[in-house]
Design an enzyme around this catalytic site. Structure first.
Site, PDB file in Angstrom:
ATOM      1  N   HIS A 141     -11.958 -13.949   1.878  1.00  0.00           N
ATOM      2  CA  HIS A 141     -13.138 -13.105   1.692  1.00  0.00           C
ATOM      3  C   HIS A 141     -14.314 -13.869   1.096  1.00  0.00           C
ATOM      4  O   HIS A 141     -15.447 -13.752   1.584  1.00  0.00           O
ATOM      5  CB  HIS A 141     -12.794 -11.891   0.838  1.00  0.00           C
ATOM      6  CG  HIS A 141     -11.710 -11.047   1.420  1.00  0.00           C
ATOM      7  ND1 HIS A 141     -11.174  -9.966   0.783  1.00  0.00           N
ATOM      8  CD2 HIS A 141     -11.054 -11.145   2.606  1.00  0.00           C
ATOM      9  CE1 HIS A 141     -10.243  -9.428   1.547  1.00  0.00           C
ATOM     10  NE2 HIS A 141     -10.140 -10.124   2.652  1.00  0.00           N
ATOM     11  N   GLU A 175     -10.860  -6.017  -5.534  1.00  0.00           N
ATOM     12  CA  GLU A 175     -10.900  -7.066  -4.513  1.00  0.00           C
ATOM     13  C   GLU A 175     -12.153  -6.930  -3.663  1.00  0.00           C
ATOM     14  O   GLU A 175     -12.378  -5.896  -3.033  1.00  0.00           O
ATOM     15  CB  GLU A 175      -9.676  -6.981  -3.616  1.00  0.00           C
ATOM     16  CG  GLU A 175      -9.673  -8.021  -2.517  1.00  0.00           C
ATOM     17  CD  GLU A 175      -8.404  -8.044  -1.709  1.00  0.00           C
ATOM     18  OE1 GLU A 175      -7.400  -7.476  -2.157  1.00  0.00           O
ATOM     19  OE2 GLU A 175      -8.393  -8.633  -0.616  1.00  0.00           O
ATOM     20  N   LYS A 192     -14.874  -8.065  -0.615  1.00  0.00           N
ATOM     21  CA  LYS A 192     -14.950  -8.621   0.754  1.00  0.00           C
ATOM     22  C   LYS A 192     -16.356  -8.334   1.267  1.00  0.00           C
ATOM     23  O   LYS A 192     -16.886  -7.236   1.039  1.00  0.00           O
ATOM     24  CB  LYS A 192     -13.891  -7.973   1.660  1.00  0.00           C
ATOM     25  CG  LYS A 192     -13.802  -8.613   3.044  1.00  0.00           C
ATOM     26  CD  LYS A 192     -12.673  -8.005   3.862  1.00  0.00           C
ATOM     27  CE  LYS A 192     -12.578  -8.620   5.247  1.00  0.00           C
ATOM     28  NZ  LYS A 192     -11.504  -7.994   6.056  1.00  0.00           N
ATOM     29  N   HIS A 196       0.888  -1.154   0.000  1.00  0.00           N
ATOM     30  CA  HIS A 196       0.000   0.000   0.000  1.00  0.00           C
ATOM     31  C   HIS A 196       0.931   1.210   0.000  1.00  0.00           C
ATOM     32  O   HIS A 196       2.037   1.147   0.547  1.00  0.00           O
ATOM     33  CB  HIS A 196      -0.833   0.063   1.281  1.00  0.00           C
ATOM     34  CG  HIS A 196      -1.738  -1.096   1.503  1.00  0.00           C
ATOM     35  ND1 HIS A 196      -1.313  -2.261   2.109  1.00  0.00           N
ATOM     36  CD2 HIS A 196      -3.036  -1.271   1.201  1.00  0.00           C
ATOM     37  CE1 HIS A 196      -2.344  -3.100   2.178  1.00  0.00           C
ATOM     38  NE2 HIS A 196      -3.388  -2.534   1.635  1.00  0.00           N
ATOM     39  N   ASP A 211     -11.972 -12.105   9.323  1.00  0.00           N
ATOM     40  CA  ASP A 211     -10.983 -12.300   8.263  1.00  0.00           C
ATOM     41  C   ASP A 211      -9.660 -12.744   8.884  1.00  0.00           C
ATOM     42  O   ASP A 211      -8.903 -11.936   9.409  1.00  0.00           O
ATOM     43  CB  ASP A 211     -10.802 -10.951   7.539  1.00  0.00           C
ATOM     44  CG  ASP A 211      -9.935 -11.081   6.299  1.00  0.00           C
ATOM     45  OD1 ASP A 211      -9.585 -10.031   5.731  1.00  0.00           O
ATOM     46  OD2 ASP A 211      -9.608 -12.216   5.904  1.00  0.00           O
ATOM     47  N   ASP A 271      -6.947 -14.410   7.450  1.00  0.00           N
ATOM     48  CA  ASP A 271      -5.715 -14.237   6.657  1.00  0.00           C
ATOM     49  C   ASP A 271      -4.622 -15.203   7.130  1.00  0.00           C
ATOM     50  O   ASP A 271      -3.474 -14.814   7.349  1.00  0.00           O
ATOM     51  CB  ASP A 271      -5.208 -12.788   6.746  1.00  0.00           C
ATOM     52  CG  ASP A 271      -6.139 -11.801   6.043  1.00  0.00           C
ATOM     53  OD1 ASP A 271      -6.065 -10.601   6.358  1.00  0.00           O
ATOM     54  OD2 ASP A 271      -6.936 -12.246   5.199  1.00  0.00           O
ATOM     55  N   ASP A 279       2.410   1.852   3.339  1.00  0.00           N
ATOM     56  CA  ASP A 279       3.318   0.845   3.895  1.00  0.00           C
ATOM     57  C   ASP A 279       4.760   1.301   3.699  1.00  0.00           C
ATOM     58  O   ASP A 279       5.656   0.914   4.438  1.00  0.00           O
ATOM     59  CB  ASP A 279       3.151  -0.511   3.167  1.00  0.00           C
ATOM     60  CG  ASP A 279       1.786  -1.127   3.363  1.00  0.00           C
ATOM     61  OD1 ASP A 279       1.120  -0.806   4.372  1.00  0.00           O
ATOM     62  OD2 ASP A 279       1.356  -1.908   2.491  1.00  0.00           O
ATOM     63  N   ASP A 321      -1.695 -12.920   0.721  1.00  0.00           N
ATOM     64  CA  ASP A 321      -2.171 -11.810   1.551  1.00  0.00           C
ATOM     65  C   ASP A 321      -2.560 -12.420   2.892  1.00  0.00           C
ATOM     66  O   ASP A 321      -3.739 -12.707   3.141  1.00  0.00           O
ATOM     67  CB  ASP A 321      -3.365 -11.109   0.902  1.00  0.00           C
ATOM     68  CG  ASP A 321      -3.778  -9.889   1.721  1.00  0.00           C
ATOM     69  OD1 ASP A 321      -4.841  -9.324   1.442  1.00  0.00           O
ATOM     70  OD2 ASP A 321      -3.039  -9.520   2.650  1.00  0.00           O
ATOM     71  N   ASP A 357      -5.297 -13.184  -4.149  1.00  0.00           N
ATOM     72  CA  ASP A 357      -4.809 -13.117  -2.760  1.00  0.00           C
ATOM     73  C   ASP A 357      -5.008 -14.480  -2.113  1.00  0.00           C
ATOM     74  O   ASP A 357      -6.139 -14.911  -1.870  1.00  0.00           O
ATOM     75  CB  ASP A 357      -5.593 -12.055  -1.968  1.00  0.00           C
ATOM     76  CG  ASP A 357      -5.013 -10.664  -2.155  1.00  0.00           C
ATOM     77  OD1 ASP A 357      -5.541  -9.723  -1.524  1.00  0.00           O
ATOM     78  OD2 ASP A 357      -4.052 -10.525  -2.935  1.00  0.00           O
ATOM     79  N   MET A 387       2.634  -5.666  -7.701  1.00  0.00           N
ATOM     80  CA  MET A 387       1.332  -5.053  -7.425  1.00  0.00           C
ATOM     81  C   MET A 387       1.489  -3.944  -6.398  1.00  0.00           C
ATOM     82  O   MET A 387       2.301  -4.030  -5.469  1.00  0.00           O
ATOM     83  CB  MET A 387       0.368  -6.136  -6.909  1.00  0.00           C
ATOM     84  CG  MET A 387      -1.021  -5.658  -6.532  1.00  0.00           C
ATOM     85  SD  MET A 387      -1.174  -5.114  -4.821  1.00  0.00           S
ATOM     86  CE  MET A 387      -1.424  -6.691  -4.005  1.00  0.00           C
ATOM     87  N   GLU A 424      -9.885 -13.016  -3.023  1.00  0.00           N
ATOM     88  CA  GLU A 424      -9.105 -13.502  -1.862  1.00  0.00           C
ATOM     89  C   GLU A 424      -9.804 -14.701  -1.247  1.00  0.00           C
ATOM     90  O   GLU A 424     -11.028 -14.663  -1.016  1.00  0.00           O
ATOM     91  CB  GLU A 424      -8.912 -12.410  -0.824  1.00  0.00           C
ATOM     92  CG  GLU A 424      -8.130 -12.922   0.403  1.00  0.00           C
ATOM     93  CD  GLU A 424      -7.834 -11.891   1.449  1.00  0.00           C
ATOM     94  OE1 GLU A 424      -7.281 -10.833   1.113  1.00  0.00           O
ATOM     95  OE2 GLU A 424      -8.208 -12.120   2.624  1.00  0.00           O
TER      96      GLU A 424
HETATM   97  C1  DIG Z   1      -7.078  -6.977   2.382  1.00  0.00           C
HETATM   98  O1  DIG Z   1      -7.445  -8.268   1.985  1.00  0.00           O
HETATM   99  C2  DIG Z   1      -6.608  -6.199   1.190  1.00  0.00           C
HETATM  100  C3  DIG Z   1      -5.572  -5.189   1.572  1.00  0.00           C
HETATM  101  O2  DIG Z   1      -4.623  -5.850   2.353  1.00  0.00           O
HETATM  102  C4  DIG Z   1      -4.982  -4.820   0.254  1.00  0.00           C
HETATM  103  O3  DIG Z   1      -5.553  -3.620  -0.135  1.00  0.00           O
HETATM  104  C5  DIG Z   1      -5.384  -5.908  -0.702  1.00  0.00           C
HETATM  105  C6  DIG Z   1      -4.230  -6.326  -1.561  1.00  0.00           C
HETATM  106  O4  DIG Z   1      -3.845  -7.630  -1.369  1.00  0.00           O
HETATM  107  N1  DIG Z   1      -5.943  -6.954   0.165  1.00  0.00           N
HETATM  108 MN    MN Z   2      -8.270 -10.739   4.088  1.00  0.00          MN
HETATM  109 MN    MN Z   3      -6.476  -9.175   0.215  1.00  0.00          MN
END
Ligand code: DIG
Ligand code: MN
Ligand code: MN
Length: 399
Positions: free
Chosen positions: A228, A189, A191, A62, A263, A265, A65, A299, A253, A96, A225
């Protein structure tokens, strides 16, 4: 220094695997809504160096970051120059980039979908700067995750207005990329919720339709993802397959998730191993279908229980499990018994009549002698097929 990987480890990652991690993933300090950080904050240069030692190919980010929110142009220049050097030294790439439109309070009621045009303007400008940064670092994909684009008090805005504002933003930013002559594509993306009670465009399916309404839909795809779609109770494999079939899987992701939870992850493959196997089989095209050629981005982050050594075990585990599952999928799809069981049931007489309507074909369908009871009595052999899959996954086949 990380312990060296054992020589001739066939599961050791290589650049050809295109494994990538976000700075925010292995840099996650373990803070959660109920507890403070448990690990020190790592500098981007250190993350790049350690990821390279683990065998990763790419590192994503990001904007904030790398460049703290509110940095001056001079600070940005210094930080980016140092980061580029660390990438060169480590031989890493930036596949990315994305914008943080969810941490600062300004985005507390959305970014592109905020009711306040000043907030929407701020979000657009921040994204333009984020795209500039991503392009400068060599990114070819720009992800949009609308973490704050949602609601709790749903009377706050007409959801149709939210979708319209989202479309205005993406159309504007696509035109910006074209105006700048950048070679970068957008990946949306989805969610379903968290951090908002409900997030607009909650699944990959919603995103695929939304993309079809955009002015420049050819440069916009999806970044599904695992966690998600699983949170939404959906098959991640089916969602990714629909994106691939539509040629819209621009990024992915990878992680792991238990249904019915926040979530998580988690490390790739650490929960639903059967779905992870089927996902790798789909992405790698071992059954003969189209192969996904993009980055394999994890991710995800280490358990809060872990120290720094645990973080790098987490990173290695993501990549190692992926490569083990590739081997297992190749084993499964090269098994003659499996190939017989999944073979397409073709029928030279009937197949031509099922596509491309004509009155002649309709008449041919009416004339077919189809015995529904006999067809209904036929067994599909899926118990044997699924058992074979389990045995290949567990490594007991081939014998
Ligand atoms: C969360 O799943 C999102 C953020 O971490 C980011 O914007 C995106 C990129 O992988 N995934
Ligand atoms: Mn996530
Ligand atoms: Mn993600």
């Amino acid at each position: 220094m990380l312990s060296p990987m054992t020589e001739n480890d066939r599961y050791a990652p290589t650049p050809e695997d295109q494994f990538s991690f976000g700075l925010w993933t292995v840099g996650n300090p373990g803070r959660d809504p109920f507890g403070e950080a448990v690990r020190p904050q790592l500098e981007p240069a250190e993350i790049v160096c350690k990821l390279a030692q683990c065998g990763a190919w790419g590192v994503n980010l990001h904007d904030n970051d790398l460049v703290p929110f509110g940095s001056s142009a001079a600070e940005r220049g210094r930080i980016v120059a140092a980061f580029k050097k660390s990438l060169r030294d480590a031989g890493m790439v930036v596949p990315m980039a994305t914008t943080n439109l969810f941490s600062h309070p300004v985005f507390k009621d959305g970014a592109y979908t905020s009711n306040d045009p000043k907030v929407r303007a701020f979000a657009l400008r921040k994204t333009m700067e984020g795209i500039d940064l991503g392009v400068e670092l060599g990114a070819r994909t720009y992800v949009f995750w609308g973490g704050r684009e949602g609601s709790e008090a749903d009377a706050c805005r007409d959801p149709r207005t939210a979708i319209s504002h989202m479309r205005d933003a993406i159309d504007f930013l696509c035109a910006y990329v074209k105006d700048q002559g950048y070679d970068i594509r957008f990946a949306l993306e989805a969610k379903p919720n968290e951090p908002r009670g409900d997030i607009y465009l909650p699944t990959t399916g919603h995103m695929l339709h939304f993309i079809s309404t955009l002015q420049h839909e050819e440069m916009v795809g999806v970044n599904p993802e695992v966690a998600h779609e699983t949170m939404a109770g959906l098959s991640f494999v089916h969602g990714v397959a629909q994106a691939m079939e539509a040629r819209k899987l621009f990024h992915i992701d990878l992680n792991a998730q238990r249904i019915g939870r926040y979530d998580q992850d988690l490390r790739f493959g650490s929960e639903d191993l059967k779905q992870a196997f089927l996902l790798v089989r789909l992405l790698e095209g071992t059954s003969g279908g189209q192969r996904y050629g993009g980055p394999r981005h994890f991710d995800a982050h280490a358990y809060r229980t872990e120290d720094q050594a645990g973080v790098w075990e987490f990173a290695r585990g993501c990549m190692r499990t992926y490569k083990i599952l590739v081997e297992r999928a190749l084993s499964f799809d090269s098994d003659p018994e499996v190939r017989d069981l999944v073979a397409e049931h073709n029928d030279a007489e009937i197949d031509p009549a099922l596509t491309g309507y004509s009155r002649e074909k309709a008449d041919r369908l009416r004339a077919l002698d189809l015995d529904a009871d006999a067809l209904g009595r036929r067994g599909c052999g899926y118990e044997r097929l699924d058992q074979l899959m389990i045995e290949h996954m567990l490594g007991v086949r081939p014998a």
